[in-house]
Design an enzyme around this catalytic site. Structure first.
Site, PDB file in Angstrom:
ATOM      1  N   TYR A  30       0.677  -1.140   0.051  1.00 59.71           N
ATOM      2  CA  TYR A  30       0.007   0.192   0.171  1.00 59.71           C
ATOM      3  C   TYR A  30       0.918   1.057   0.069  1.00 59.71           C
ATOM      4  O   TYR A  30       1.041   1.893   1.014  1.00 59.71           O
ATOM      5  CB  TYR A  30      -1.122   0.055   1.362  1.00 59.71           C
ATOM      6  CG  TYR A  30      -1.778  -1.153   1.429  1.00 59.71           C
ATOM      7  CD1 TYR A  30      -2.758  -1.673   0.589  1.00 59.71           C
ATOM      8  CD2 TYR A  30      -1.188  -2.027   2.519  1.00 59.71           C
ATOM      9  CE1 TYR A  30      -3.521  -2.767   0.768  1.00 59.71           C
ATOM     10  CE2 TYR A  30      -2.185  -3.389   2.855  1.00 59.71           C
ATOM     11  CZ  TYR A  30      -3.007  -3.621   1.845  1.00 59.71           C
ATOM     12  OH  TYR A  30      -3.850  -4.698   2.182  1.00 59.71           O
ATOM     13  N   LEU A  35      -7.048   6.798   4.187  1.00 57.76           N
ATOM     14  CA  LEU A  35      -7.679   7.702   5.039  1.00 57.76           C
ATOM     15  C   LEU A  35      -7.597   7.225   6.371  1.00 57.76           C
ATOM     16  O   LEU A  35      -7.008   7.758   7.424  1.00 57.76           O
ATOM     17  CB  LEU A  35      -9.092   8.168   4.612  1.00 57.76           C
ATOM     18  CG  LEU A  35      -9.745   8.892   5.666  1.00 57.76           C
ATOM     19  CD1 LEU A  35      -9.130  10.262   6.008  1.00 57.76           C
ATOM     20  CD2 LEU A  35     -11.074   9.032   4.897  1.00 57.76           C
ATOM     21  N   TRP A  36      -8.215   5.880   6.825  1.00 60.01           N
ATOM     22  CA  TRP A  36      -8.272   5.584   8.194  1.00 60.01           C
ATOM     23  C   TRP A  36      -6.748   5.149   8.748  1.00 60.01           C
ATOM     24  O   TRP A  36      -6.685   5.099   9.928  1.00 60.01           O
ATOM     25  CB  TRP A  36      -9.507   4.821   8.498  1.00 60.01           C
ATOM     26  CG  TRP A  36      -9.444   3.085   8.219  1.00 60.01           C
ATOM     27  CD1 TRP A  36      -8.744   2.620   7.109  1.00 60.01           C
ATOM     28  CD2 TRP A  36     -10.196   2.283   8.947  1.00 60.01           C
ATOM     29  NE1 TRP A  36      -9.292   1.337   6.914  1.00 60.01           N
ATOM     30  CE2 TRP A  36     -10.254   1.051   8.169  1.00 60.01           C
ATOM     31  CE3 TRP A  36     -11.196   2.136   9.791  1.00 60.01           C
ATOM     32  CZ2 TRP A  36     -10.485  -0.195   8.377  1.00 60.01           C
ATOM     33  CZ3 TRP A  36     -11.464   0.842  10.469  1.00 60.01           C
ATOM     34  CH2 TRP A  36     -11.441  -0.250   9.601  1.00 60.01           C
ATOM     35  N   ASP A  37      -5.927   4.578   7.728  1.00 59.77           N
ATOM     36  CA  ASP A  37      -4.683   4.371   8.374  1.00 59.77           C
ATOM     37  C   ASP A  37      -3.698   5.528   8.686  1.00 59.77           C
ATOM     38  O   ASP A  37      -3.157   5.433   9.844  1.00 59.77           O
ATOM     39  CB  ASP A  37      -4.013   3.814   7.096  1.00 59.77           C
ATOM     40  CG  ASP A  37      -4.315   2.407   6.442  1.00 59.77           C
ATOM     41  OD1 ASP A  37      -5.463   2.481   6.056  1.00 59.77           O
ATOM     42  OD2 ASP A  37      -3.667   1.529   6.825  1.00 59.77           O
ATOM     43  N   GLN A 109     -13.553   6.597   3.335  1.00 61.20           N
ATOM     44  CA  GLN A 109     -13.153   5.593   4.675  1.00 61.20           C
ATOM     45  C   GLN A 109     -13.787   6.004   5.773  1.00 61.20           C
ATOM     46  O   GLN A 109     -14.290   7.009   5.934  1.00 61.20           O
ATOM     47  CB  GLN A 109     -11.826   5.078   4.423  1.00 61.20           C
ATOM     48  CG  GLN A 109     -11.274   3.681   4.071  1.00 61.20           C
ATOM     49  CD  GLN A 109      -9.713   3.632   4.089  1.00 61.20           C
ATOM     50  OE1 GLN A 109      -9.103   4.377   4.277  1.00 61.20           O
ATOM     51  NE2 GLN A 109      -9.536   2.205   3.705  1.00 61.20           N
ATOM     52  N   GLY A 169     -13.773  -0.147   5.004  1.00 63.95           N
ATOM     53  CA  GLY A 169     -12.332  -0.526   5.408  1.00 63.95           C
ATOM     54  C   GLY A 169     -12.412  -2.056   5.439  1.00 63.95           C
ATOM     55  O   GLY A 169     -11.282  -2.567   5.607  1.00 63.95           O
ATOM     56  N   ASP A 171     -12.996  -4.760   3.348  1.00 65.53           N
ATOM     57  CA  ASP A 171     -13.061  -5.150   2.201  1.00 65.53           C
ATOM     58  C   ASP A 171     -13.886  -6.092   1.714  1.00 65.53           C
ATOM     59  O   ASP A 171     -14.832  -5.923   0.731  1.00 65.53           O
ATOM     60  CB  ASP A 171     -11.901  -5.148   1.191  1.00 65.53           C
ATOM     61  CG  ASP A 171     -10.883  -3.713   1.535  1.00 65.53           C
ATOM     62  OD1 ASP A 171     -11.325  -2.823   2.454  1.00 65.53           O
ATOM     63  OD2 ASP A 171      -9.947  -3.831   0.796  1.00 65.53           O
ATOM     64  N   GLU A 405      -0.320  -7.454   9.104  1.00 63.68           N
ATOM     65  CA  GLU A 405      -1.725  -6.948   8.923  1.00 63.68           C
ATOM     66  C   GLU A 405      -2.949  -7.469   9.490  1.00 63.68           C
ATOM     67  O   GLU A 405      -3.509  -6.664  10.163  1.00 63.68           O
ATOM     68  CB  GLU A 405      -1.836  -6.862   7.235  1.00 63.68           C
ATOM     69  CG  GLU A 405      -2.653  -5.998   6.694  1.00 63.68           C
ATOM     70  CD  GLU A 405      -2.858  -6.275   4.986  1.00 63.68           C
ATOM     71  OE1 GLU A 405      -2.025  -7.274   4.538  1.00 63.68           O
ATOM     72  OE2 GLU A 405      -3.632  -5.609   4.657  1.00 63.68           O
TER      73      GLU A 405
HETATM   74  C1  DGY Z   1      -6.707  -2.562  -0.793  1.00 61.13           C
HETATM   75  O1  DGY Z   1      -6.171  -2.241  -1.977  1.00 61.13           O
HETATM   76  O2  DGY Z   1      -6.721  -3.879  -0.612  1.00 61.13           O
HETATM   77  C2  DGY Z   1      -7.366  -1.483  -0.105  1.00 61.13           C
HETATM   78  O3  DGY Z   1      -8.066  -2.237   1.028  1.00 61.13           O
HETATM   79  C3  DGY Z   1      -8.301  -0.994  -0.963  1.00 61.13           C
HETATM   80  O4  DGY Z   1      -8.691   0.377  -0.437  1.00 61.13           O
END
Ligand code: DGY
Length: 436
Positions: A30, A35-37, A109, A169, A171, A405
């Protein structure tokens, strides 16, 4: 590992993932700002006493704000990258409200920023700096929440809908299986996922989910991410986690308005409406749990996911409801509590759900941010021992497997990408999240 060693390791993760302007959740998986991160990361910087860095993180998220108030879920600092779907898919440049000089996604988010800013305000020892930042952030946050109320409540129920699973968030949660099944995914352009490059595919969303993730982006994009796209979206859900964090943020906005001498009537109305809406639309008496409302189908989604407990973090449950949720679900070994098969708290989905998958992203594994919010939520209702237990389980998971994660609730194995920023940030800032 002792707590001192864990903290030291957490600081290293934060520093390694720091890109200067923002902190990447994971520079490989990533590489942009989420945003929430960004909110949880700022808590980590504040826990280290680096408030300047925490403010920079929030500013970087707010820099992506659209003219209509939306704060997007991704700001593409560092674009181009290998990330999919990148700025070339989102095409924020097609939307007149988007920033001209900085590509972003076209959705939001969970709205955590306001309560994070309030936490920073309360803990920054330099009071002038704290007040100056709160004054800077307040109008942007207020505009964001106005947008959440005005554009995201097409059914007029006092809650904000999400129009893409990524806005929650969570997913690929089983929460979305039914609503996503209605999203047509024929005729998509060919595309190449990048997410299963660093992480085994069995720990990531399925291809059929990705098809629908992409189909929804293309639908929203064809409406320039505007109101007509929200109203016609085949996916429109009033999610408990999203709205609980909205409420918690609006409690914070109210406190901020009072501290800054700003008018607060509008915010008080928001709070009153969402308190009532949680009871009317989301509380399911039969199941004794807060459930998501499917705006397209017109019913509650009958899936018990741990996001429901965030109603406690926002103080939206009665004490009887909190007791029932704890007894019937959180303390129940058939649902969320350890039963020998699972050994750790808190899986993201009840084990009774047919869609439960303990290794697949948001379908069962443990996530550190939800553990923190659930622990403080139950503590808000007096379940202090349970809150302690969740904290201890979290420390054990990190000590065993590092800053992953997410984690397998049966074995504690770390899953997804390693050296994940918010897992490190929240080890450091766990206590700060309790501030009201
Ligand atoms: C991802 O790419 O897995 C993200 O969570 C999408 O925002």
């Amino acid at each position: 590992m002792k707590i001192d060693a864990l903290q030291k390791a957490a600081v290293e993760v934060l520093r390694r993932n720091d890109r200067g302007t923002f902190t990447a959740p994971s520079p490989r998986q990533y590489p942009h700002l989420w945003l929430w991160d960004a909110g949880f990361t700022a808590i980590g910087w504040a826990a280290l006493g680096d408030f300047e860095r925490a403010y920079r993180e929030i500013r970087a998220a707010m820099r992506g704000q659209w003219r209509n108030g939306m704060i997007p879920h991704v700001v593409f600092y560092g674009w181009p990258s290998a990330y999919f779907p990148g700025a070339d898919i989102w095409r924020s440049d097609l939307a007149p409200e988007a920033p001209k000089d900085l590509p972003t996604s076209g959705i939001t988010q969970p709205p955590v920023l306001a309560f994070v800013v309030w936490i920073l305000f309360q803990h920054d020892p330099e009071r002038q700096r704290a007040e100056a930042f709160a004054r800077e952030a307040f109008p942007a946050l207020q505009a964001y929440h106005r947008w959440l109320h005005a554009t995201r409540d097409p059914d007029g129920i006092g809650l904000s809908c999400i129009v893409h699973p990524w806005e929650s968030g969570m997913d690929n949660s089983p929460l979305w299986d039914l609503p996503l099944s209605r999203v047509p995914a024929e005729g998509l352009p060919p595309y190449q996922r990048a997410d299963a490059h660093w992480v085994p595919e069995e720990q990531r969303p399925r291809r059929s989910d990705y098809d629908r993730f992409l189909a929804l982006i293309l639908h929203l994009r064809s409406h320039q991410y505007g109101e007509s796209g929200v109203r016609s979206s085949p996916f429109r859900v009033y999610d408990v986690l999203f709205n609980a964090l909205r409420h918690r943020s609006e409690e914070a906005l109210l406190a901020m308005a009072r501290a800054l001498g700003e008018p607060s009537g509008e915010i008080e109305e928001w709070l009153e409406r969402s308190r009532a809406a949680f009871q009317t639309w989301l509380w399911d008496r039969e199941r004794g749990f807060f459930l998501d409302w499917d705006g397209v189908a017109g019913n509650r989604i009958p899936v018990i996911a741990s996001g429901g407990f965030l109603a406690l973090y926002a103080g939206l449950a009665t004490s009887e409801q909190a007791q029932e949720m704890v007894d019937r679900y959180l303390r129940n070994p058939a649902a969320f509590a350890p039963d020998g098969g699972t050994r750790h708290l808190v899986p993201t989905v009840s084990k009774m759900e047919p869609g439960w998958e303990p290794r697949r992203y948001w379908r069962g594994p443990i996530w550190i941010n939800l553990n923190a919010l659930i622990a403080h939520g139950v503590a808000r209702y007096g379940f202090h021992e349970l809150a302690q237990e969740i904290h201890q389980h979290t420390l054990d998971l990190i000590a065993r497997s590092g800053f992953h994660e997410y984690y397998d609730p049966r074995t504690g194995e770390g899953l997804g990408i390693g050296d994940f920023t918010w897992s490190a940030a929240l080890l450091l800032g766990w206590e700060l999240l309790s501030a009201q």
